[in-house]
Write a protein that holds these residues in place. Structure first.
Motif, short mmCIF file in Angstrom:
data_model
loop_
_atom_site.label_atom_id
_atom_site.label_comp_id
_atom_site.label_asym_id
_atom_site.label_seq_id
_atom_site.Cartn_x
_atom_site.Cartn_y
_atom_site.Cartn_z
N UNK A 167 0.79 -1.39 -0.10
CA UNK A 167 -0.14 0.31 0.32
C UNK A 167 0.95 0.92 0.09
N UNK A 168 1.97 1.22 0.02
CA UNK A 168 3.31 2.31 -0.58
C UNK A 168 2.97 2.72 0.45
N UNK A 169 2.76 2.52 2.40
CA UNK A 169 3.11 3.46 3.35
C UNK A 169 4.14 2.30 4.68
N UNK A 170 4.19 2.74 5.12
CA UNK A 170 5.71 2.55 6.30
C UNK A 170 4.31 1.27 7.35
N UNK A 171 3.30 1.66 7.14
CA UNK A 171 2.49 1.21 7.95
C UNK A 171 1.83 -0.25 7.79
N UNK A 172 2.51 -0.85 6.24
CA UNK A 172 2.09 -1.80 5.72
C UNK A 172 3.07 -2.87 7.42
N UNK A 299 3.95 14.19 5.36
CA UNK A 299 4.50 13.23 4.78
C UNK A 299 4.28 13.67 3.31
N UNK A 300 2.84 13.18 3.39
CA UNK A 300 2.31 13.43 1.87
C UNK A 300 2.25 12.48 0.49
N UNK A 301 2.09 12.72 0.01
CA UNK A 301 1.94 11.30 -1.62
C UNK A 301 2.58 11.95 -2.24
N UNK A 302 3.45 12.95 -2.27
CA UNK A 302 5.00 13.53 -2.77
C UNK A 302 5.89 12.69 -3.20
N UNK A 303 6.60 12.00 -1.97
CA UNK A 303 7.09 11.01 -2.76
C UNK A 303 7.17 10.30 -3.24
N UNK A 304 6.00 9.42 -2.97
CA UNK A 304 5.54 8.39 -4.19
C UNK A 304 5.32 9.37 -5.66
N UNK A 305 4.78 10.25 -6.11
CA UNK A 305 4.36 10.15 -7.05
C UNK A 305 5.99 11.02 -7.88
N UNK A 306 6.94 11.14 -6.54
CA UNK A 306 8.27 11.73 -7.51
C UNK A 306 9.05 10.81 -7.35
N UNK A 307 8.21 9.63 -7.46
CA UNK A 307 9.75 7.95 -7.97
C UNK A 307 9.63 7.94 -9.32
N UNK A 308 8.10 8.47 -9.60
CA UNK A 308 8.25 8.83 -11.14
C UNK A 308 8.33 10.15 -12.45
N UNK A 309 8.39 10.43 -11.47
CA UNK A 309 8.99 11.99 -11.72
C UNK A 309 9.99 12.78 -12.47
N UNK A 358 -0.23 9.70 -19.92
CA UNK A 358 -1.65 8.90 -20.50
C UNK A 358 -0.27 7.41 -20.30
N UNK A 359 1.10 7.13 -19.69
CA UNK A 359 1.65 6.10 -19.35
C UNK A 359 1.38 5.27 -17.70
N UNK A 360 0.83 6.59 -17.09
CA UNK A 360 0.58 6.63 -15.67
C UNK A 360 -0.78 7.05 -15.07
N UNK A 361 -1.57 7.30 -16.25
CA UNK A 361 -3.13 8.11 -15.47
C UNK A 361 -3.32 6.42 -14.48
N UNK A 362 -3.26 5.57 -14.73
CA UNK A 362 -4.12 4.47 -13.60
C UNK A 362 -3.19 3.97 -12.65
N UNK A 363 -2.01 4.78 -12.57
CA UNK A 363 -0.85 4.45 -11.31
C UNK A 363 -1.78 4.88 -9.97
N UNK A 364 -1.81 4.20 -9.18
CA UNK A 364 -2.47 4.59 -7.64
C UNK A 364 -1.77 5.98 -7.15
#
Length: 507
Positions: A167-172, A299-309, A358-364
């Motif tokens: 789930x992309x969190x340390x809570x997992x 912390x937010x979502x930016x860490x995850x988003x920028x793993x693409x960016x 387009x390549x990441x439109x469905x990426x969470x």
């Protein structure tokens, strides 16, 4: 002296000045008679993040007896529960399935030596890297699930070795470690604040605790004394939320910067240990996360988003429409480059990062970022220029040049590794970036076995151990992404082995 206990009632608040509203108000040394203990445990663990929960489970598995975890907040997990769920593991199964066969613990250490800039503890880094698969096995054994087929190269690493939780969190991870601890007999207590250590000379024998404490009001709860029969393990994390302490150790750190940490990351236990002689190191080395967004708090979502960016996109200055850094460099390098983007009055000129939609439109990662409006879908470079007030002609020129470098798989401007870079054609996902205070490289000096070192004798304080972010001197000037969880999990294993060895040696 067997029946006498001399101890210091520490005021961490007095030690750091303006935090007096949230910490005890006076410092006084006094002598007391024998402690009337309210209860006891063989091993007391302070903190319930990756490090504390790993230590607790492994202490039980080492047969160390009763284990008590004390957490001052109202929930388990601390910073660990809200982090991005990244874990750097050389030779992890996903990496090997991808055909990456030339990685090793030593390769990870090489990357950390570069990021540490000569200030790192190489033996400690090597010890952690060599036991990275033990950390992975601990996760799998306790039920942690990682994303299928997901193993990427993150900033400052020379290999793709970073896996991520489902789930992309340390809570997992913290959830599963907690559940394993409960199953194996670990006693977890919430809202238990450490007021003081109870010492017998230079040996810790217990803790003074405020039970039913409600952060940050120290008038709440009642005081109890808990005896530690064998060990106290400090796993209380860093102090990035302690603004007075941050300013004291690093006045150059921009006080306006947001922070990724949970509100309880205030470091009182670290200061208490220092009052008893624990040696602090590298306290002024406080790391910022270069993936922060000014459009969300914490912390937010930016860490995850920028793993693409960082990999598939580009970072552009709004001031001149140009690239200004190697997007895949380490945190310190990138943060310093980003914070040079300033308006004439010195205020932040937030750069933008964008990549193809387009390549990441469905990426969470994209879905969540767009949902929470910390990123935007923009159709063209002209629209990006208009939305963020970027010189359009220079932006177009920069992207034309960038796309040429993508095709050539070579970046002559910043020497970025271009193996994952994509030609930018639009529509785009665009976000703004600005660093946030993230991680304290400084803390208590320990030996390789996690024993806390007394600065007066340079010998271990008997029965006192520390692991995770509360420790200092391991990473040097910069910590690489995805290595904190690794360190915490591994040191939770190692400290349990150390305690066992110390007990056997004392017999």
């Amino acid at each position: 002296m067997q029946g006498r206990r001399n101890f210091l009632k520490l005021s961490a608040g007095a030690a750091i000045g303006s935090l007096a509203a949230t910490l005890p108000g006076t410092v006084q040394a006094k002598s007391c008679g024998e402690i009337n203990w309210d209860e006891s445990a063989d091993v007391i663990v302070v903190g319930s993040g990756f490090a504390g929960l790993s230590a607790a489970v492994n202490a039980k598995r080492q047969g160390l007896g009763s284990v008590l975890v004390l957490e001052k907040m109202q929930v388990i997990g601390g910073n660990s529960a809200i982090n991005g769920g990244w874990l750097a593991i050389p030779k992890n199964p996903i990496q090997l399935a991808q055909g990456v066969n030339d990685d090793s613990p030593e390769e990870l250490v090489k990357d950390q030596i570069i990021s540490g800039r000569g200030m790192q503890n190489e033996p400690a880094l090597r010890q952690i890297a060599n036991r990275s698969l033990d950390a992975y096995d601990l996760c799998i054994d306790t039920g942690v699930k990682f994303r299928d087929g997901f193993n990427i190269q993150v900033g400052g690493h020379n290999k793709a070795r970073a896996i991520r939780t489902q789930h992309g969190t340390g809570g997992d991870i913290t959830t599963k470690l907690y559940e394993a601890g409960v199953k194996e007999g670990v006693d977890h207590r919430l809202q238990h604040y450490i007021e003081d250590f109870i010492m017998d000379g230079q040996q810790i024998i217990g803790v003074k605790v405020r039970k039913n404490y409600r952060f940050p009001d120290l008038k709440t709860g009642t005081t109890i004394f808990i005896k530690a029969n064998k060990a106290v393990v400090l796993a209380n994390g860093g102090f990035a939320r302690n603004m007075a302490l941050r300013e004291a150790v690093d006045p150059s750190l921009d006080p306006t910067l947001d922070c990724t940490n949970a509100m309880g990351a205030t470091g009182e236990v670290t200061l208490t240990a220092m009052a008893y002689g624990a040696l602090p190191v590298h306290m002024n080395l406080i790391q910022t996360g270069h993936w922060g967004s000014p459009d969300e708090g914490g912390f937010g979502w930016s860490n995850a988003l920028l793993s693409i960016g960082w990999h598939q996109g580009v970072a552009i200055s709004v001031l001149n429409g140009k690239r200004f850094m190697d997007e895949r460099a380490d945190r310190k390098t990138c943060s310093e480059a980003i914070m040079k983007n300033r308006n004439a009055d010195g205020s932040p000129a937030y750069p933008v990062v964008f990549f193809n939609y387009n390549n990441y439109a469905k990426d969470d990662r994209v879905v969540r970022a767009l949902r929470d409006e910390m990123a935007w879908k923009v159709d063209s470079l002209d629209e990006i220029a208009a939305k963020f007030d970027i010189p359009a002609a220079e932006l177009k020129r920069s992207i034309k040049e960038y796309n040429k470098h993508v095709g050539e798989r070579k970046d002559p401007l910043f020497n970025r590794k271009m193996d994952t870079a994509e030609e930018l054609t639009g529509p785009f996902v665009v976000s703004r970036i600005w660093p946030k205070v993230h991680y304290c490289m400084g803390g208590l000096k320990t030996d390789l076995g996690a024993r806390v070192i007394d600065g007066r004798s340079m010998a271990p304080i008997k029965n006192l151990y520390a692991i995770g972010e509360v420790t200092g001197g391991i990473h040097g000037e910069a910590r690489l992404s995805s290595t904190s969880c690794l360190e915490c999990l591994v040191m939770g294993i190692i400290v349990s082995e150390t305690i066992k060895a110390d007990l056997e040696g004392a017999v």
